[in-house]
Write an enzyme that holds these catalytic residues in place. Structure first.
Site, PDB file in Angstrom:
ATOM      1  N   TYR A  73       6.308  10.218 -12.742  1.00 46.94           N
ATOM      2  CA  TYR A  73       5.781   8.896 -13.122  1.00 46.94           C
ATOM      3  C   TYR A  73       6.904   7.885 -13.286  1.00 46.94           C
ATOM      4  CZ  TYR A  73       2.745   5.450 -15.292  1.00 46.94           C
ATOM      5  OH  TYR A  73       2.044   4.298 -15.555  1.00 46.94           O
ATOM      6  N   PHE A 125       1.381 -17.625   5.541  1.00 48.52           N
ATOM      7  CA  PHE A 125       0.400 -16.658   6.044  1.00 48.52           C
ATOM      8  C   PHE A 125      -0.873 -16.819   5.200  1.00 48.52           C
ATOM      9  CE2 PHE A 125      -1.543 -12.399   6.184  1.00 48.52           C
ATOM     10  CZ  PHE A 125      -1.903 -12.450   7.517  1.00 48.52           C
ATOM     11  N   ASP A 126      -2.010 -16.329   5.710  1.00 50.65           N
ATOM     12  CA  ASP A 126      -3.284 -16.618   5.012  1.00 50.65           C
ATOM     13  C   ASP A 126      -3.308 -16.152   3.559  1.00 50.65           C
ATOM     14  OD1 ASP A 126      -3.486 -13.912   5.682  1.00 50.65           O
ATOM     15  OD2 ASP A 126      -5.529 -14.022   6.448  1.00 50.65           O
ATOM     16  N   ASP A 213       9.836 -14.698   2.812  1.00 52.25           N
ATOM     17  CA  ASP A 213       8.686 -13.827   3.043  1.00 52.25           C
ATOM     18  C   ASP A 213       9.108 -13.011   4.270  1.00 52.25           C
ATOM     19  OD1 ASP A 213       6.348 -12.644   3.837  1.00 52.25           O
ATOM     20  OD2 ASP A 213       5.112 -14.424   3.654  1.00 52.25           O
ATOM     21  N   ALA A 215       8.385 -10.019   5.850  1.00 50.22           N
ATOM     22  CA  ALA A 215       7.627  -8.914   6.453  1.00 50.22           C
ATOM     23  C   ALA A 215       8.240  -8.456   7.777  1.00 50.22           C
ATOM     24  CB  ALA A 215       6.178  -9.353   6.663  1.00 50.22           C
ATOM     25  N   LYS A 256       4.925  -3.850   7.722  1.00 56.69           N
ATOM     26  CA  LYS A 256       5.387  -4.326   9.026  1.00 56.69           C
ATOM     27  C   LYS A 256       6.761  -3.695   9.290  1.00 56.69           C
ATOM     28  CE  LYS A 256       2.193  -7.571   7.913  1.00 56.69           C
ATOM     29  NZ  LYS A 256       1.501  -7.629   6.618  1.00 56.69           N
ATOM     30  N   HIS A 448     -12.493 -15.291   6.790  1.00 53.40           N
ATOM     31  CA  HIS A 448     -12.520 -14.544   8.052  1.00 53.40           C
ATOM     32  C   HIS A 448     -12.757 -13.054   7.874  1.00 53.40           C
ATOM     33  CE1 HIS A 448      -8.507 -14.863   6.419  1.00 53.40           C
ATOM     34  NE2 HIS A 448      -8.133 -13.792   7.083  1.00 53.40           N
TER      35      HIS A 448
HETATM   36  N1  F0G Z   1       3.376 -12.382   4.554  1.00 58.75           N
HETATM   37  C1  F0G Z   1       3.256 -12.290   5.889  1.00 58.75           C
HETATM   38  C2  F0G Z   1       4.174 -13.086   6.766  1.00 58.75           C
HETATM   39  C3  F0G Z   1       2.290 -11.450   6.446  1.00 58.75           C
HETATM   40  O1  F0G Z   1       2.188 -11.376   7.770  1.00 58.75           O
HETATM   41  C4  F0G Z   1       1.445 -10.709   5.598  1.00 58.75           C
HETATM   42  C5  F0G Z   1       0.433  -9.822   6.132  1.00 58.75           C
HETATM   43  C6  F0G Z   1       1.617 -10.833   4.210  1.00 58.75           C
HETATM   44  C7  F0G Z   1       2.592 -11.677   3.721  1.00 58.75           C
HETATM   45  C8  F0G Z   1       0.763 -10.079   3.236  1.00 58.75           C
HETATM   46  O2  F0G Z   1       1.102  -8.746   3.225  1.00 58.75           O
HETATM   47  O3  F0G Z   1      -0.962  -7.562   4.011  1.00 58.75           O
HETATM   48  O4  F0G Z   1       0.909  -6.345   2.910  1.00 58.75           O
HETATM   49  O5  F0G Z   1      -0.545  -7.834   1.581  1.00 58.75           O
HETATM   50  N2  F0G Z   1       0.063  -9.852   7.318  1.00 58.75           N
HETATM   51  C9  F0G Z   1      -0.885  -8.987   7.983  1.00 58.75           C
HETATM   52  C10 F0G Z   1      -1.145  -9.486   9.376  1.00 58.75           C
HETATM   53  C11 F0G Z   1      -2.084  -8.610   7.220  1.00 58.75           C
HETATM   54  O6  F0G Z   1      -2.088  -8.999  10.021  1.00 58.75           O
HETATM   55  O7  F0G Z   1      -0.388 -10.318   9.866  1.00 58.75           O
HETATM   56  P1  F0G Z   1       0.058  -7.558   2.922  1.00 58.75           P
END
Ligand code: F0G
Length: 456
Positions: A73, A125-126, A213, A215, A256, A448
């Site tokens: 843990y 990102f969304d 950010d 990823a 990613k 979406h």
């Molecule tokens: N930032 C970026 C640039 C992303 O592409 C994503 C996720 C996130 C943050 C959020 O991360 O999904 O681990 O919570 N992108 C995915 C996509 C879902 O399909 O591009 P997460």
């Protein structure tokens, strides 16, 4: 002798069968899924290019690492391997594991944002946008003007508009600035080192922290290596280290470029007070600070994945395999965001389907056609994903209507991609028959994912 073909730098030792369906079946399945590809069963998809997030194949080293997972843990050895891997790349003092990227965003924004704040980003990102707005703050996208023109070729179309940044910092209440590498919502386009460095100088002049950010930091590092003067002889690791050197913190969706199926982190350079505040929220909502909602074996997979993603043969193959599809589509006149990005090809649905007005979601309509005609799943980045336009509710928020074909890492071969391009040629040949769609039912936040739609 150097041969021209860039091959997959691996061989395959575990396979997962994929299932063919007929066009009639897919029409029925799509109707059942309310004309939303998120609501399809994955077994009913032949080639799944919905996302590159958590969908890749892990290496033998990662799987064997998972057997070493320490599930203690607190203070598990797996955490220290993960922490060392993140520190080596970022140089940051505080590493907080999280179950995925949006958990890191929620914790950081929860500690730093309040209503009325403004957050500039090259492009949100969304989920990032949604988390900023959830705190009552305003998310501002400030890509360079070239980034808003899909057909225009520019080596670093993901860059942030630095003049716009400075103007916002002068006039608004800005607690943090975010640069997304690569710029996912804007074609998976890279950000140059010069742009990150200059954004950092501007932010620091105004005493505002810069957050990456990150990823897809490794893909971004590769583009810097091959496109930016002075980086050709540096390793992807050295380039990544320099990128992070200009930032004060990072949120990562490690699904990613962490090369694993789940995981993420929040890393903070040296702000001990902020790190402590974030750690308290982490413990409250994700789990103790040495696992953050992940299993020990997940941390092991990430510790290995974060090293593998920086291998040059992998990155060369990765970027080339995306460009390969981009070239095939360009040859037959299908409009895509140029040049091809790091993890995906983005089709310009507005240009491909000019007969569908933007309030009938042309990109969404194209995702449906790709599934019905060829069993290929893609995702819309357009009016649905980016929601209503506050200034003009009759028009969507997104200037672009894109369909993203995202490549899961190390998962599909060249013949899968040849098949995808054939499906696209076919869809292009019948494009005049594609109809727009309308919303039947949709939630207010991130519509979406679960919207019910219907053809018009
Ligand atoms: N930032 C970026 C640039 C992303 O592409 C994503 C996720 C996130 C943050 C959020 O991360 O999904 O681990 O919570 N992108 C995915 C996509 C879902 O399909 O591009 P997460």
């Amino acid at each position: 002798m150097k041969f021209k073909t860039i091959i997959e730098p691996f061989r395959i030792k575990t396979v997962q069968p994929i299932r063919q369906t007929t066009r009639e079946e897919r029409e029925r399945l799509l109707q059942k899924a309310h004309y939303n590809v998120f609501l399809l069963k994955a077994d009913d998809v032949l080639i799944d290019l919905l996302t590159d997030s958590g969908t890749g194949a892990m290496s033998a080293q990662q799987w064997s690492g998972m057997m070493l997972g320490d599930e203690s843990y607190a203070g598990a050895s797996s955490f220290y391997k993960f922490e060392a891997a993140v520190k080596k790349i970022t140089g940051f003092e505080h590493v907080l594991p999280c179950h995925q990227g949006r958990a890191a965003e929620r914790i950081l924004f929860g500690c730093m944002l309040k209503p009325g704040d403004v957050v500039p980003n090259n492009t949100h990102f969304d989920t990032t946008r949604a988390h900023v707005e959830y705190r009552g703050a305003k998310a501002l996208d400030i890509p360079i003007p070239e980034g808003r023109d899909p057909a225009l070729i520019h080596p670093f179309k993901g860059n942030m508009d630095l003049q716009a940044l400075e103007k916002i910092l002068q006039g608004k209440q800005v607690p943090l600035v975010v640069i997304t590498v690569t710029n996912n919502s804007n074609g998976g386009q890279p950000v140059s080192m010069a742009n990150i460095r200059q954004a950092s100088e501007i932010c620091h002049r105004y005493n505002v922290p810069l957050i990456l950010d990150c990823a897809r930091f490794a893909e971004n590092a590769w583009f810097i290596k091959i496109r930016e003067d002075g980086y050709a002889n540096k390793t992807p690791l050295e380039i990544a280290q320099e990128m992070f050197q200009y930032a004060d913190g990072a949120c990562m969706s490690a699904k990613k470029d962490g090369m694993a199926n789940i995981g993420g982190f929040l890393a903070i350079k040296d702000d001990d007070k902020l790190a402590k505040q974030c750690k308290d929220v982490l413990i409250l909502t994700e789990g103790f600070s040495t696992y953050g909602g992940l299993a020990g074996y997940d941390l092991e997979a990430l510790a290995v994945g974060l090293q593998e993603v920086l291998h040059e043969d992998y990155l060369e193959y990765r970027i080339r395999s995306v460009a390969y599809l981009g070239e095939k589509l360009t040859e037959c006149g299908i409009p895509i965001v140029q040049p091809p990005g790091g993890h995906a090809i983005y089709i310009d649905a507005k240009a491909m389907l000019p007969h569908i007005p933007s309030n009938q979601f042309p990109a969404w309509a194209l995702t449906l056609a790709l599934y019905v005609e060829g069993g290929v799943r893609s995702v819309e980045l357009g009016g649905m994903m980016f929601g209503k336009n506050d200034a003009n509710p009759a028009e969507p928020n997104s200037a672009m209507e894109l369909v993203r074909l995202a490549f899961p890492r190390r998962t599909y071969t060249q013949s899968h991609i040849d098949y995808v391009s054939e499906v696209l040629y076919h869809v292009n040949s019948i494009k005049d028959t594609i109809r727009g769609v309308k919303i039947v039912e949709a939630p207010a936040v991130l519509p979406h994912f679960s919207a019910k739609m219907a053809p018009v």
